[in-house]
Each structure stands twice: as structure tokens, then as C-alpha cells.
Design a protein around this motif. Structure first.
Motif, mmCIF file in Angstrom:
data_model
loop_
_atom_site.group_PDB
_atom_site.id
_atom_site.type_symbol
_atom_site.label_atom_id
_atom_site.label_comp_id
_atom_site.label_asym_id
_atom_site.label_seq_id
_atom_site.Cartn_x
_atom_site.Cartn_y
_atom_site.Cartn_z
ATOM 1 N N ALA A 99 0.777 -1.063 0.107
ATOM 2 C CA ALA A 99 -0.108 0.027 -0.059
ATOM 3 C C ALA A 99 0.901 1.311 0.111
ATOM 4 C CB ALA A 99 -1.083 -0.040 1.287
ATOM 5 N N ILE A 152 2.464 1.565 -3.247
ATOM 6 C CA ILE A 152 1.540 2.022 -4.475
ATOM 7 C C ILE A 152 0.980 3.380 -4.451
ATOM 8 C CG2 ILE A 152 -0.803 1.726 -5.129
ATOM 9 C CD1 ILE A 152 -0.457 -1.248 -4.839
ATOM 10 N N ARG A 172 1.647 6.215 -7.353
ATOM 11 C CA ARG A 172 0.629 7.252 -7.572
ATOM 12 C C ARG A 172 0.933 8.543 -7.703
ATOM 13 N NH1 ARG A 172 -4.423 5.280 -8.116
ATOM 14 N NH2 ARG A 172 -3.981 3.384 -6.763
ATOM 15 N N SER A 228 -4.666 -1.898 -6.783
ATOM 16 C CA SER A 228 -4.390 -1.994 -5.483
ATOM 17 C C SER A 228 -4.990 -3.212 -4.691
ATOM 18 C CB SER A 228 -4.701 -0.637 -4.508
ATOM 19 O OG SER A 228 -4.331 -0.881 -3.144
ATOM 20 N N ALA A 251 -3.744 -4.552 1.273
ATOM 21 C CA ALA A 251 -2.555 -4.410 0.487
ATOM 22 C C ALA A 251 -1.472 -3.784 1.854
ATOM 23 C CB ALA A 251 -2.354 -3.221 -0.305
ATOM 24 N N GLU A 252 -2.002 -3.085 2.802
ATOM 25 C CA GLU A 252 -1.465 -2.495 3.821
ATOM 26 C C GLU A 252 -0.751 -3.312 4.860
ATOM 27 O OE1 GLU A 252 -5.667 -3.601 5.088
ATOM 28 O OE2 GLU A 252 -4.747 -2.309 3.388
ATOM 29 N N THR A 285 -1.061 -6.091 -9.188
ATOM 30 C CA THR A 285 -0.714 -6.991 -7.766
ATOM 31 C C THR A 285 -1.268 -8.208 -7.787
ATOM 32 O OG1 THR A 285 -0.099 -4.701 -6.927
ATOM 33 C CG2 THR A 285 0.103 -6.630 -5.721
#
Length: 394
Positions: free
Chosen positions: A255, A258, A262, A282, A286-287, A321
């Protein structure tokens, strides 16, 4: 034990202080081992001298004989334990190991026999009937005052010497193994520090050059279009806020990377106007998916530098991903030829070096042609997830 043991120990450590400290440090597992040794000694004595004991037990109560021997052997085992722990402390303080344990065996035996001799005399005199076999006068009366201590000392000294020798050998081997483990842990720690320093140097190499280019663009745009320049400056500030906290970290998440990519692409799109399109996927959660920092951004920067900016028509970048199995795959697709297999560049080489240093054969960076004129880079590494808050990571 005697002060001779402490001849090589640091000044100021008297034998009494050392002995008291050693005795106070006795643990339950050591007491348990001493009690087991006393039981083993009793069992061994009754097994070795089974015939004379059987003859004595014909007229004497066997239970009383056994109980008296059990108590005496426990006293001797405890005396040997105290002598051993004092010998341990002396060795730790610098005394010669062989001398310390030899004196421990001798002192433990002498102390044990000295304490048990009065106890066994009283036990034979007052608790056992005087029904000893007539052919063995040395077992009772005045001769027994000399026979039993000499017999117990020689008998116990052989056993205690073997016990102390085996214990000292085992302790030395265990300390050597501990030193080897400590040395190995220290080597691993130093190696880890060296690898982390190397990785940080690699990260410094992959920090995007576009930052300086963007600052130059902001300066020129302020002369031509102040509104676009202000937007670019806002995007640059947003990027720096996202990039600076993680740029020198050794760990990040999908995260975070990404979000960084971005912000970077927003700046590039503003600089290149309509020549750039991008899509970023995403994934859920993702975190919590771990990945090294500054891995994704150099690949995107490479695609723009070697693909999009060399094309007059512009192009598109797609970041996908895949974290559905035990692998994390980041695929960066360039509509141009930025990732053809023969592509070079310092950024790609640095990413490859970091992947090899971090994962060995378990990680890879692949470049390949995709559909038509497009190409793609695939970063394939083991999937790791960050522990929930409050749970320490091992």
C-alpha cells in the motif's frame, strides 16, 4: 576446597565470599539432580553388595537398613553438590579447571563422609538391633568406628570422582557450544548490519532522478503557465510527504509503495500532459503485505524514461498486483519497449541486486515482451504479511 583453588582468581574475592555466593545460587534442578544421584548411589551399593546385604538382612530389618543408607547417600550427594557449585564458581572466577574440580571431588567426599559417619554410627547403635553376622566383627562395636569411614570414603571417592569428571567435561563442552553459538549470532548480526548498509546504499542509488527534473520543470512552468506549475508543485509536495518517511526504511508495504508510485505518476502526467495514461491495481489488504521500499518506483521510472519519453505518441503504464498465493507478484506493463529483455539501466540493475541480496533464489525480476509492442517487468518475491498491532514480529 582450599584457598589454593583461588590462587589465580581476581584479588578481593575470598573463598568464603565465593562459597556463600555459589551455595546461594543453587537451583532446584541441581537439588533434584543431587537427590537422583543419592538414589542411584543407594541402588548401586545394594546391587554391588547384594550378597552380604542379604546375609545381614536375615537377622536385621531390611527396611531400616535401606532407610539409613538412603539418608546417608542423600547427605553425601548434597555435600558433593555444594563442592561442585563452589568449583564452578571458582572456575568462572579464573581458577584452573582441573585443580578446582579435583579439589571439589575430594572435598565433597571428605565432607560427606565426615557428616554421615556420626549419623550412621548412631543409626547402627540405637535404631538397629545388634544382630550382625558373627563372622563380621568389624561391622559393629569399636572396629566399626574405623571400618565404616574408611570403606565409605574409598567407595564414595571412586564414584564421586567419576561423577565430577563427567560433569566437568559436560559443562566445558556446553560452555564451548555456547561460545560458538554466541560467535555465530555475532557473525549473523554483523552480517545483517553489513547487508542493511548495502541495501541502504542500493536504495540511495534508485531514488528517482525525476525529482531534479521536476523541479526544473516547475521553474520553467512558472514562466509559462503558473496554474500548471502550482499544481505540479502541490503534487511534488504530496509525493515528498509520501516518499521521505520510507525512502530510508528497510521495510515497507504494498500500500505504501503504490501510494508513492501514484504520487509520482501524477507528477509525471502533469509534466507530460496527455502523453501518459496509467492504471494501478491495489489488492485487498495491501497495507499488511510487506515488501522492500523503493522497488516499485524505479521500475516505473525506468518504463517512463526508456519507453514513454522516447515515444512521440506517449503511452500507458499498468501496475498489477497478485498476492493470492504464497508469492507476491508485481507486474508493470509498458505500452512501449521499456522492459524488453535486453533493456539495461542502473535502476534495473540496482533492483536486481537488492532482490538477490534479500531473497537469493527465492526472488526474481523478469523482463519480457508482452502483447504487440508492449513489454513488462515482473517482480516475484515471497509473500509476507505484517503482524497485527500489538503482536511482535519474530
Amino acid at each position: 576446597m582450599s584457598n589454593a583453588v583461588l590462587a589465580d582468581t581476581p584479588a578481593g574475592n575470598s573463598f568464603a565470599t565465593l562459597a556463600i555466593g555459589a551455595v546461594r545460587g543453587i537451583r532446584w534442578r541441581q537439588l533434584r539432580a543431587a537427590m537422583l544421584l543419592g538414589l542411584a548411589l543407594t541402588a548401586w551399593s545394594f546391587a554391588v553388595f547384594v550378597r552380604p546385604i542379604a546375609q545381614i538382612a536375615q537377622n536385621m530389618p531390611f527396611g531400616s537398613l535401606l532407610l539409613g543408607q538412603l539418608i546417608a547417600d542423600q547427605i553425601k550427594a548434597m555435600c558433593l553438590l555444594i563442592a561442585i557449585v563452589i568449583g564452578d564458581r571458582a572456575v568462572d572466577e579464573g581458577a584452573p579447571r582441573r585443580r578446582a574440580y579435583a579439589l571439589a571431588a575430594l572435598a565433597g567426599c571428605v565432607a560427606g563422609v565426615a557428616l554421615t559417619a556420626p549419623f550412621q554410627w548412631a543409626w547402627r547403635t540405637y535404631l538397629l538391633p545388634d544382630l550382625w553376622p558373627p563372622g563380621w566383627p568389624w561391622l559393629h562395636g569399636t572396629p566399626a568406628l574405623f571400618y565404616w569411614p574408611i570403606f565409605e570414603l574409598t567407595h564414595w571417592l571412586l564414584i564421586a570422582g567419576a561423577v565430577v569428571f563427567l560433569y566437568a567435561d559436560h559443562r566445558a563442552a556446553r560452555k564451548t557450544a555456547q561460545l560458538l553459538r554466541d560467535a555465530e549470532l555475532d557473525r549473523i548480526r554483523r552480517s545483517k548490519v553489513a547487508i542493511e548498509s548495502r541495501l541502504q546504499a542500493m536504495q540511495a542509488r534508485v531514488e528517482p532522478q525525476f525529482l531534479f527534473n521536476t523541479l526544473a520543470q516547475v521553474e520553467r512552468l512558472y514562466e509559462l503557465d503558473s496554474l500548471r506549475a502550482a499544481r505540479m508543485l502541490d503534487d511534488l509536495i504530496a509525493y515528498l510527504r509520501a516518499a521521505m518517511p520510507v525512502m530510508r526504511d528497510t521495510g515497507s508495504t504494498v500500500a505504501q509503495e503504490i501510494a508513492l508510485a501514484r504520487a509520482y505518476l501524477d507528477i509525471v502526467r502533469l509534466r507530460l500532459a496527455d502523453r501518459l495514461e496509467f492504471t494501478i491495481d491495489s489488492p485487498p489488504g495491501a497495507e499488511s503485505i510487506k515488501m522492500p521500499p523503493m522497488m516499485l518506483l524505479p521500475l516505473i521510472d525506468h518504463a517512463i524514461t526508456y519507453g514513454l519519453e522516447r515515444s512521440t505518441a506517449g503511452g500507458k503504464i499498468v501496475v498489477r498486483t497478485d498476492a493470492s498465493s504464497d508469492r507476491l507478484r508485481l507486474t508493470i506493463t509498458d505500452s512501449g519497449a521499456g522492459f524488453v529483455p535486453e533493456a539495461g539501466g542502473e535502476g534495473l540493475n540496482a533492483v536486481r541486486e537488492r532482490v538477490t541480496a534479500l531473497y537469493g533464489d527465492q526472488g526474481a525480476l523478469q523482463l519480457r515482451r508482452s502483447n504487440g509492442a508492449s513489454s513488462e517487468a515482473v517482480l516475484d518475491i515471497p509473500l509476507e504479511r505484517r503482524s497485527p498491532p500489538g503482536v511482535s514480529e519474530s
